[in-house]
Scaffold this motif. Structure first.
Motif, PDB file in Angstrom:
ATOM      1  N   HIS A 192       0.827  -1.203   0.000  1.00 36.71           N
ATOM      2  CA  HIS A 192       0.000   0.000   0.000  1.00 36.71           C
ATOM      3  C   HIS A 192       0.864   1.258   0.000  1.00 36.71           C
ATOM      4  O   HIS A 192       1.991   1.253   0.497  1.00 36.71           O
ATOM      5  N   TRP A 240       0.173   5.489   1.031  1.00 31.12           N
ATOM      6  CA  TRP A 240      -0.785   6.486   1.496  1.00 31.12           C
ATOM      7  C   TRP A 240      -0.072   7.719   2.026  1.00 31.12           C
ATOM      8  O   TRP A 240       1.101   7.670   2.395  1.00 31.12           O
ATOM      9  N   HIS A 289      -7.626   7.212   7.563  1.00 29.94           N
ATOM     10  CA  HIS A 289      -6.929   5.995   7.997  1.00 29.94           C
ATOM     11  C   HIS A 289      -7.179   5.703   9.473  1.00 29.94           C
ATOM     12  O   HIS A 289      -6.278   5.304  10.212  1.00 29.94           O
ATOM     13  N   GLN A 293      -5.456  -0.731  -2.997  1.00 30.24           N
ATOM     14  CA  GLN A 293      -6.167   0.381  -2.368  1.00 30.24           C
ATOM     15  C   GLN A 293      -6.228   0.236  -0.847  1.00 30.24           C
ATOM     16  O   GLN A 293      -6.350  -0.867  -0.312  1.00 30.24           O
ATOM     17  N   ALA A 294      -6.158   1.385  -0.181  1.00 30.42           N
ATOM     18  CA  ALA A 294      -6.344   1.423   1.269  1.00 30.42           C
ATOM     19  C   ALA A 294      -7.500   2.345   1.646  1.00 30.42           C
ATOM     20  O   ALA A 294      -7.858   2.443   2.810  1.00 30.42           O
ATOM     21  N   ASP A 295      -8.071   3.004   0.639  1.00 28.94           N
ATOM     22  CA  ASP A 295      -9.174   3.937   0.865  1.00 28.94           C
ATOM     23  C   ASP A 295     -10.237   3.666  -0.195  1.00 28.94           C
ATOM     24  O   ASP A 295      -9.908   3.435  -1.365  1.00 28.94           O
ATOM     25  N   GLU A 344      -8.745   7.518  -4.703  1.00 27.66           N
ATOM     26  CA  GLU A 344      -7.664   6.574  -4.398  1.00 27.66           C
ATOM     27  C   GLU A 344      -7.146   5.925  -5.676  1.00 27.66           C
ATOM     28  O   GLU A 344      -5.932   5.730  -5.844  1.00 27.66           O
ATOM     29  N   ASP A 396       2.316  -7.149   2.275  1.00 24.49           N
ATOM     30  CA  ASP A 396       1.427  -6.257   3.023  1.00 24.49           C
ATOM     31  C   ASP A 396       2.196  -5.103   3.665  1.00 24.49           C
ATOM     32  O   ASP A 396       1.826  -4.615   4.728  1.00 24.49           O
ATOM     33  N   VAL A 424       1.788  -2.202   6.301  1.00 30.22           N
ATOM     34  CA  VAL A 424       1.036  -2.717   7.457  1.00 30.22           C
ATOM     35  C   VAL A 424       1.863  -3.739   8.220  1.00 30.22           C
ATOM     36  O   VAL A 424       1.826  -3.798   9.453  1.00 30.22           O
TER      37      VAL A 424
END
Length: 275
Positions: free
Chosen positions: A8, A10, A17, A52-54, A59, A232, A235
């Motif tokens: 990801h 961001w 978030h 995507q994280a949003d 995004e 990942d 995160v």
């Protein structure tokens, strides 16, 4: 070659978030390609899929622009509202963009365990068949019964399960998750990312041996032709560094033949995401 199929980017926003809780405070900052590129160079990672994280169309623009600027970002998994009346127009728009490889919805955040089976959502997913796009399934393990019914409905759609469906590794639960993963894996159009495990284990005390039984279930369920490596990042940083995540994947791959290792680390990704 290694393709990291799950990471990801961001620009941190405490509202957008808000899922980054106090236990994950280490990742409450910006994470951009210039942060990841030296990590990839250190570990000989060829490229990645940015996920995507949003859940906004903005995004998609953000990630597609990054992918245009950085060659190592080989594709994007974005988001559209599959329950919207405009979903066909959105899918048609992104179908013109070769770097858009697929979509996902953060189903794990939905209180309704049968969210995937809502008529409006199913109608939206049915429109993917003519685009060639992947749909990625992000769920907790207790949502797997709905996943099983969901994938049955779309035998021609390419599905990828994120983070081995987030089993309760910290608690040591495996049996019911394993049964459902094997049932889902019987459908040849479903693949699975071996990713996101260390954050489902105990952040501070996990060991590779804790994760190996879960990875072995995935191998049995999906076979070497339908498993993918993913880090990942960022995160994963709440529970370990990139080298630790990659070492887990390499330890798992030790039981695979050379050809199967190539499938796991990049050839499956090349095929599934048409890289």
């Amino acid at each position: 070659m290694i393709i990291d199929t799950h990471q990801h980017f961001w620009q941190y926003n405490p509202v957008k978030h808000s899922w980054i809780d106090d236990e994950m405070a280490v990742i409450r900052r910006d994470f951009m390609p210039q942060d990841l590129q030296p990590v990839y160079e250190e570990h000989n990672i060829t490229g990645c899929i940015a996920v995507q994280a949003d859940q906004t169309l903005e995004e998609n623009t953000f990630l597609l622009n990054l992918a245009s600027d950085y060659d190592f970002i080989k594709g994007v998994i974005g988001w559209v509202d599959f329950q919207s009346d405009s979903v066909q127009a959105d899918l048609d728009y992104y179908a013109e963009m070769p770097l858009m490889k697929g979509y996902r919805h953060v189903v794990q955040a939905e209180a309704d365990n049968s969210f995937l089976l809502r008529n409006a959502f199913l109608n939206g997913i049915s429109k993917l068949k003519n685009t060639g796009a992947v749909y990625e399934i992000l769920v907790f393990s207790h949502q797997l019964p709905a996943v099983l019914e969901f994938v049955k409905l779309f035998p021609e759609q390419q599905f990828v399960i994120d983070h081995i469906a987030k089993p309760y590794i910290k608690q040591g639960y495996i049996d019911s998750w394993a049964l459902l993963m094997k049932a889902i894996g019987s459908y040849e159009n479903v693949s699975c990312k071996i990713s996101g495990m260390i954050t489902e284990a105990d952040y501070k005390s996990w060991k590779t041996t804790d994760l190996m039984p879960y990875m072995n279930v995935v191998l049995e369920a999906f076979g070497p032709n339908r498993i993918l490596y993913g880090s990942d990042w960022p995160v994963c940083l709440v529970a370990g560094n990139y080298a630790q995540v990659l070492n887990v994947a390499k330890a798992f791959s030790g039981q695979l033949s050379k050809d199967e290792q190539e499938l796991f680390f990049y050839k499956n990704a090349q095929r599934i995401y048409t890289l």
